[in-house]
Motif scaffolding. Structure first.
Motif, PDB file in Angstrom:
ATOM      1  N   LYS A 193       0.855  -1.190   0.000  1.00  0.00           N
ATOM      2  CA  LYS A 193       0.000   0.000   0.000  1.00  0.00           C
ATOM      3  C   LYS A 193       0.890   1.238   0.000  1.00  0.00           C
ATOM      4  O   LYS A 193       1.891   1.284   0.725  1.00  0.00           O
ATOM      5  CB  LYS A 193      -0.913  -0.014   1.231  1.00  0.00           C
ATOM      6  N   GLY A 251      -8.077   8.647   5.838  1.00  0.00           N
ATOM      7  CA  GLY A 251      -7.010   7.678   6.101  1.00  0.00           C
ATOM      8  C   GLY A 251      -7.429   6.245   5.791  1.00  0.00           C
ATOM      9  O   GLY A 251      -6.716   5.296   6.111  1.00  0.00           O
ATOM     10  N   ASP A 299      -5.541   2.666   4.307  1.00  0.00           N
ATOM     11  CA  ASP A 299      -4.854   1.640   5.100  1.00  0.00           C
ATOM     12  C   ASP A 299      -5.799   0.476   5.347  1.00  0.00           C
ATOM     13  O   ASP A 299      -5.422  -0.683   5.250  1.00  0.00           O
ATOM     14  CB  ASP A 299      -4.411   2.217   6.456  1.00  0.00           C
TER      15      ASP A 299
END
Ligand code: ASP
Ligand code: MG
Length: 421
Positions: free
Chosen positions: A2, A146, A149
């Motif tokens: 990632k 975010g 993730d």
């Protein structure tokens, strides 16, 4: 693999990412890559939403903000192709990444991995935009800021990956933010629980939800830097920080004949806002009338204090919410003024939560008193306290955040030894 926003910011950086990906494939791995939008892009898109309508429809917000990742996934696939790799993008709705319908903070319910696995087995690198999914009503969703993730960990779990390497602009997880404390140390290992506390208290390395998902699914996660030279050690040698189970860490430390550190990390979070409701009736159900509507509006309340009752059967209630939710919370509470029966709302966005975290706390006394004494010695006032088995958090004035983190880092003996001159 990632890659975060700073790693994807611009053609040159995307080329660097493509090289790292190609090297993993050349080492014999089948690779799925999850990408973030370019750094700053999601903020820019959020701003457009606010300008369009301050009370925007979250479903339309998702349509707008999911676009940042669509761009980077296509660009990375193209760049890989330019390097001679087979690659294609898989958008959230194409896999699909099934989520619930809480727009702007959706939860992943499952990922269909069949097509993905087949394409990977055929030597194609799969590039997946993070952050986005598909609601049960066929609409685009996003997972909350975010969220890439979490996308990465969910993909890793769905395809049974050996490891989920999260490449970012730091080379691992540190005892605290190295920009605040120059003597912060990089941790080789950290447990899921510790990482969860560190993430949830503002150490921005990983989204909290990604860590709980990794813990639940047993996904081994490594945090490492994408800003590396071509001859840097490969990800397989674990140059970053591995996030592992308690048992695995205990085994590793036993092997190294090492003692558990008392404190693993210190985190600070300035995105908190404090709310005080004065003169709330001190009777059963009063607190439920405050927090019921907030829960219904999907607002996460963090620290809560009910002050000692005043005389006439009244009490002040203090709590914190994410700073971004403050206007909505204020509106909700004002609408409920009669029902709750409070006198005044006082809000303060200039607060910060500082937390010390460590599984070593379970077996040691005195961790809290060290914290309180250390802050008192510097004249830092504590406005609220909350604890868990492996964490102690205090709410303080935002201006004192850096000082607090610095003095606590030394107080717990976490400063790296001075380098020899
Ligand atoms: N681009 C999204 C954000 O900034 C998701 C992510 O990068 O993880 O929140
Ligand atoms: Mg991120």
């Amino acid at each position: 693999m990632k890659f975060g926003g700073t790693s994807m910011a611009g053609s040159e950086r995307i080329r660097r990412v493509a090289n790292i990906v190609r090297r993993q494939q050349a080492a014999g791995h089948e690779v799925a890559v999850v990408v973030s939008a370019m750094a700053g892009e999601t903020d820019r898109l959020v701003n457009f939403c606010r300008e369009a309508n301050p009370l925007y429809d979250p479903a339309e917000y998702d349509v707008v903000v999911a676009s940042g990742e669509q761009v980077t996934s296509g660009l990375l696939a193209m760049t890989l192709q330019a390097l001679g790799c087979k690659a294609r993008s898989w958008l959230g709705w194409q896999l699909p990444v099934h989520t619930d319908d809480s727009h702007a903070k959706a939860r992943i319910e499952g990922i269909d991995s069949g097509a993905l696995l087949a394409s990977m087995a055929a030597g194609e690198i799969a590039v997946i935009p993070g952050f986005q999914g598909l609601s049960p009503h066929g609409r685009v969703t996003t997972l909350g800021r975010g969220g890439s993730d979490t996308s990465a960990v969910a993909v890793a779990a769905a395809i049974g990956a050996d490891r989920c390497d999260i490449y970012t602009d730091v080379d691992g997880v540190y005892t605290t933010d190295p920009r605040i404390v120059a003597k912060a140390r990089k941790l080789k290992h950290v447990t899921y629980e510790e990482m969860l506390e560190l993430a949830s208290v503002g150490s921005k390395v990983l989204q909290t939800r990604s860590v709980s998902l990794a813990m639940k699914e047993g996904v081994r996660v490594q945090v490492l830097s994408s800003f590396i030279d071509d001859d840097a050690p490969a990800a397989d040698t674990i140059p970053g920080t591995m996030i592992v189970s308690d048992e695995e860490l205990a085994r590793i430390q036993e092997g190294l004949d090492m003692e558990r550190q008392l404190i693993t990390g210190i985190a600070a979070d300035k995105n908190e806002a404090k709310i005080i409701l004065t003169r709330v009736p001190d009777r059963p159900g009063a607190v439920a009338t405050i927090f019921g509507p907030l829960a219904a509006a999907n607002i996460n309340v963090d620290m809560i204090i009910q002050n000692v009752g005043r005389d006439k059967g009244e009490t002040d209630v203090t709590f914190t919410v994410p700073g971004a939710d403050l206007p909505r919370v204020q509106a909700l509470l004002e609408a409920q003024k009669e029902a709750i029966g409070y006198n005044r709302i006082i809000t303060d966005g200039k607060v910060a939560k500082v937390s010390v975290v460590g599984v070593g706390m379970r077996s040691h006394a005195g961790v809290a008193s060290t914290m309180f004494r250390c802050l008192a010695d510097r004249g830092i006032n504590i406005q609220a306290i909350s604890t868990s088995e492996i964490k102690i958090s205090v709410l303080i004035d935002e201006d004192e955040t850096e000082l607090a983190v610095r003095v606590l880092h030394s107080a717990y003996g976490m400063d790296a030894a001075d380098e020899a001159a």
